[in-house]
Scaffold this motif. Structure first.
Motif, PDB file in Angstrom:
ATOM      1  N   PHE A  26       0.851   4.138  -2.909  1.00  0.00           N
ATOM      2  CA  PHE A  26       0.676   5.542  -2.554  1.00  0.00           C
ATOM      3  C   PHE A  26       1.878   6.370  -2.994  1.00  0.00           C
ATOM      4  O   PHE A  26       1.738   7.474  -3.536  1.00  0.00           O
ATOM      5  CB  PHE A  26       0.473   5.653  -1.042  1.00  0.00           C
TER       6      PHE A  26
ATOM      7  N   TRP B  53      -1.488   3.818   4.244  1.00  0.00           N
ATOM      8  CA  TRP B  53      -0.776   4.273   3.047  1.00  0.00           C
ATOM      9  C   TRP B  53       0.618   4.782   3.364  1.00  0.00           C
ATOM     10  O   TRP B  53       1.444   4.951   2.445  1.00  0.00           O
ATOM     11  CB  TRP B  53      -1.585   5.358   2.349  1.00  0.00           C
TER      12      TRP B  53
ATOM     13  N   LEU C 218       0.824  -1.212   0.000  1.00  0.00           N
ATOM     14  CA  LEU C 218       0.000   0.000   0.000  1.00  0.00           C
ATOM     15  C   LEU C 218       0.861   1.267   0.000  1.00  0.00           C
ATOM     16  O   LEU C 218       0.590   2.202  -0.773  1.00  0.00           O
ATOM     17  CB  LEU C 218      -0.970  -0.008   1.178  1.00  0.00           C
TER      18      LEU C 218
END
Length: 435
Positions: free
Chosen positions: A122, A409, A118
């Protein structure tokens, strides 16, 4: 620019990124020396990437006023700083297996995938694009707006070129460490799901192989063989797919951390061996650096850059010591000086280094690009680049910790995840597979 995923340093010197720490837990269940080494490594990271703005090596943006003396200092750090992070990552993975493995390796793999992939997603969509934009502005005088560039970025445009050297988009730049660490972690966790795999990896023979003084030279020999057979054939790319020499080095470092330093009881004696041999490792590293640089400079002075194959092979074997001896020294001094030195500041920094890692290079690139035209005194400008980077990292970490939606994130666990207690720890890193 680069024909592969752009990196942030010269091809002979790997870049840096964070090892994701296990979730905070009571001091009695942590190896604080690893936490300290991680924090120290990331303090060096901010300085190192700030210095990349002022040296002749390729970087996304460059100062018109270089400081060549910085290169000599950086060459002392280049061979080992990424390797150290992979060793720490391997040890942290082993601690997580020992802590969470009883609940299943599959859930642990899913958790690690979220914590690593993640932030990668991001970073590639939000954090890294400003670096690539300023790179094409400076290197090929791109005149479009940032929004115009983003359209090209997400269309995987490959037309930003200087001759045959083209920028590959989208890119992960300094975040290359995340897919590498995820790949090694996933392979280990999947392998441990096989019957008997835990017993093989936890076999005491691995510890005996590098017991005592062998900790200094057996891994050195392994890295020398990698340099001999893979370094010239597979130059560093950081593109994950074609980076076989770096995979050999980093995967080996990861496995060494996993097998030798990822437990509190020091079952293989690796912590004690590193502590005992720390001074020998440090002096050996200094000697190897001195000998390597002397031989190289003298040969170039007399013969130029035409090195015979026999000398190249000897230098590759010697230079492998630069990769390994400082790791032993740092782990040894960490065990001697930093074990059990816990604090609330250390626990906060251990969590903050992941957000630091994600945002730091973008802040450095923007700061350097904005400050260079102002022509401040060079010392003032360089200090400002470092200070702005550090402050930006601090702000990013605080915001990430306080905004729940942003935490995953930025590589942080959800707030309120229960902490493991010392009583819940399994004795032995891979005990859950051997029982």
């Amino acid at each position: 620019m680069n024909t592969t995923l752009p990196t942030s340093e010269p091809s002979s010197a790997p870049s840096s990124a964070p090892c994701s720490a296990p979730a905070a837990s009571p001091a009695t269940s942590r190896l604080t020396e690893l936490d300290w080494l991680r924090v120290i490594a990331f303090a060096l990271l901010i300085l190192y990437h700030s210095a990349m703005f002022y040296v002749s090596w390729d970087f996304h943006v460059k100062s018109p006023r270089l400081i060549p003396a910085l290169e000599d200092l950086m060459l002392w750090v280049n061979p080992w700083r990424m390797s150290l992070l992979f060793v720490i990552s391997g040890a942290a993975t082993a601690l997580m297996i020992g802590r969470d493995g009883a609940t299943g390796l599959g859930p642990l793999l899913r958790t690690r995938s979220k914590r690593l992939l993640l932030p990668l997603l991001f970073g590639m969509t939000v954090v890294v694009p400003p670096q690539a934009y300023l790179e094409v502005v400076e290197k090929i005088q791109y005149s479009g707006s940032y929004l115009d560039f983003l359209k090209l970025y997400f269309q995987a445009y490959h037309g930003f070129c200087r001759g045959t050297d083209c920028l590959t988009l989208p890119t992960w730049n300094h975040l290359w460490f995340l897919p590498y660490l995820w790949a090694y972690t996933a392979l280990v966790l999947i392998a441990l799901m096989l019957p008997g795999a835990g017993r093989v990896l936890a076999h005491p023979g691995w510890g005996r192989l590098v017991a005592g003084g062998r900790l200094l030279w057996v891994p050195w020999l392994a890295f020398a063989l990698l340099r001999q057979h893979l370094l010239e054939r597979f130059p560093s790319t950081h593109d994950l797919v074609n980076d076989w020499y770096q995979h050999g080095v980093y995967a080996t470092m990861f496995l060494l951390g996993l097998a030798l330093w990822g437990h509190r009881d020091d079952r293989h004696g690796a912590w004690e061996a590193a502590r005992r041999w720390r001074w020998v490792a440090l002096i050996g590293f200094i000697a190897v650096m001195g000998i390597s640089r002397t031989i190289t400079s003298e040969w170039q002075r007399v013969h130029g850059d035409d090195f015979p194959q026999s000398l190249l092979m000897a230098m590759r074997a010697l230079n492998a010591g630069k990769q390994w001896l400082p790791i032993v020294a740092l782990l040894g001094f960490g065990r001697q000086w930093l074990a059990h030195r816990d604090s609330s500041a250390l626990r906060w920094l251990t969590l903050a280094v992941f957000p630091f890692y994600i945002v730091h290079q973008t802040i450095t690139v923007i700061a350097g690009h904005v400050l260079a035209p102002l022509q401040w005194p060079l010392a003032v400008e360089a200090f400002a680049v470092v200070a702005i980077t550090a402050l930006g990292c601090l702000i990013a970490a605080v915001v990430a910790m306080r905004v729940d939606a942003l935490r995953p994130w930025m590589g942080l666990a959800p707030r309120g995840v229960p902490r493991a207690t010392p009583e819940s720890k399994k004795p032995g890193v891979f005990r859950h597979r051997a029982s």
